[in-house]
Design a protein around this motif. Structure first.
Motif, PDB file in Angstrom:
ATOM      1  N   THR A  52       0.804  -1.522  -0.343  1.00  0.00           N
ATOM      2  CA  THR A  52      -0.041  -0.315   0.061  1.00  0.00           C
ATOM      3  C   THR A  52       0.786   1.266   0.285  1.00  0.00           C
ATOM      4  N   GLU A  69      -1.465   1.100  10.898  1.00  0.00           N
ATOM      5  CA  GLU A  69      -2.601  -0.353  11.203  1.00  0.00           C
ATOM      6  C   GLU A  69      -2.857  -0.498  10.212  1.00  0.00           C
ATOM      7  N   THR A  70      -3.717   0.233   9.678  1.00  0.00           N
ATOM      8  CA  THR A  70      -5.287   0.098   8.570  1.00  0.00           C
ATOM      9  C   THR A  70      -4.253  -0.334   6.892  1.00  0.00           C
ATOM     10  N   ASN A  71      -3.349   0.426   6.511  1.00  0.00           N
ATOM     11  CA  ASN A  71      -2.518   0.116   6.106  1.00  0.00           C
ATOM     12  C   ASN A  71      -1.672  -1.068   6.133  1.00  0.00           C
ATOM     13  N   LYS A 129      -3.119  -4.042   7.404  1.00  0.00           N
ATOM     14  CA  LYS A 129      -4.227  -5.322   7.332  1.00  0.00           C
ATOM     15  C   LYS A 129      -4.529  -4.912   5.783  1.00  0.00           C
ATOM     16  N   LEU A 130      -4.787  -4.149   5.420  1.00  0.00           N
ATOM     17  CA  LEU A 130      -4.364  -3.687   3.817  1.00  0.00           C
ATOM     18  C   LEU A 130      -3.218  -4.701   2.857  1.00  0.00           C
ATOM     19  N   SER A 131      -2.789  -4.666   3.641  1.00  0.00           N
ATOM     20  CA  SER A 131      -1.480  -5.612   2.707  1.00  0.00           C
ATOM     21  C   SER A 131      -1.492  -6.704   2.562  1.00  0.00           C
ATOM     22  N   GLY A 153      -3.448   7.475   4.897  1.00  0.00           N
ATOM     23  CA  GLY A 153      -3.666   6.550   6.083  1.00  0.00           C
ATOM     24  C   GLY A 153      -3.062   5.952   7.275  1.00  0.00           C
ATOM     25  N   ALA A 154      -4.093   5.916   8.616  1.00  0.00           N
ATOM     26  CA  ALA A 154      -2.995   5.238   8.779  1.00  0.00           C
ATOM     27  C   ALA A 154      -2.427   4.016   9.258  1.00  0.00           C
ATOM     28  N   ASN A 210       1.427   5.046   1.905  1.00  0.00           N
ATOM     29  CA  ASN A 210       1.724   5.465   2.935  1.00  0.00           C
ATOM     30  C   ASN A 210       0.662   6.903   2.678  1.00  0.00           C
TER      31      ASN A 210
END
Length: 92
Positions: A29, A36-38, A40-42, A33-34, A31
């Motif tokens: 992903t 932790e969110t990135n 999880k997406l990765s 946004g948050a 950088n």
């Protein structure tokens, strides 16, 4: 995703032609946004590739490992060299 099918098929073909080959699948992903969110997406992106290779193409899960990665560095001359959908896919 339908647009990923040709790449997945090519990867599966490569793995089927070389039974000793193992693959690390890395989800990326940007950088924005948050963190932790990135992450999880990765992780979800990499896991989806592994799942497709196992379920659709019959690749043994023991030959595949998924990882997450973030693009955290800035590029000289441009803070964002890629568009939002240009997610660092490697051509085959």
């Amino acid at each position: 995703m339908p647009e990923s099918e040709p790449a997945l098929a090519e990867i599966a073909k490569l793995l089927k032609n070389d039974a000793a080959l193992k693959l690390n699948v890395v989800g990326h992903t940007d950088n924005d946004g948050a963190l932790e969110t990135n992450m999880k997406l990765s992780e979800a992106r990499a896991a989806a590739v592994v799942q497709a290779l196992v379920a659709k193409y019959g690749i043994a899960s023991a030959r595949l490992r998924s990882f997450a990665s973030l693009r955290t560095t800035r590029w000289v001359g441009s803070p964002r060299p890629f568009g939002p959908r240009d997610d660092l896919r490697s051509p085959l």
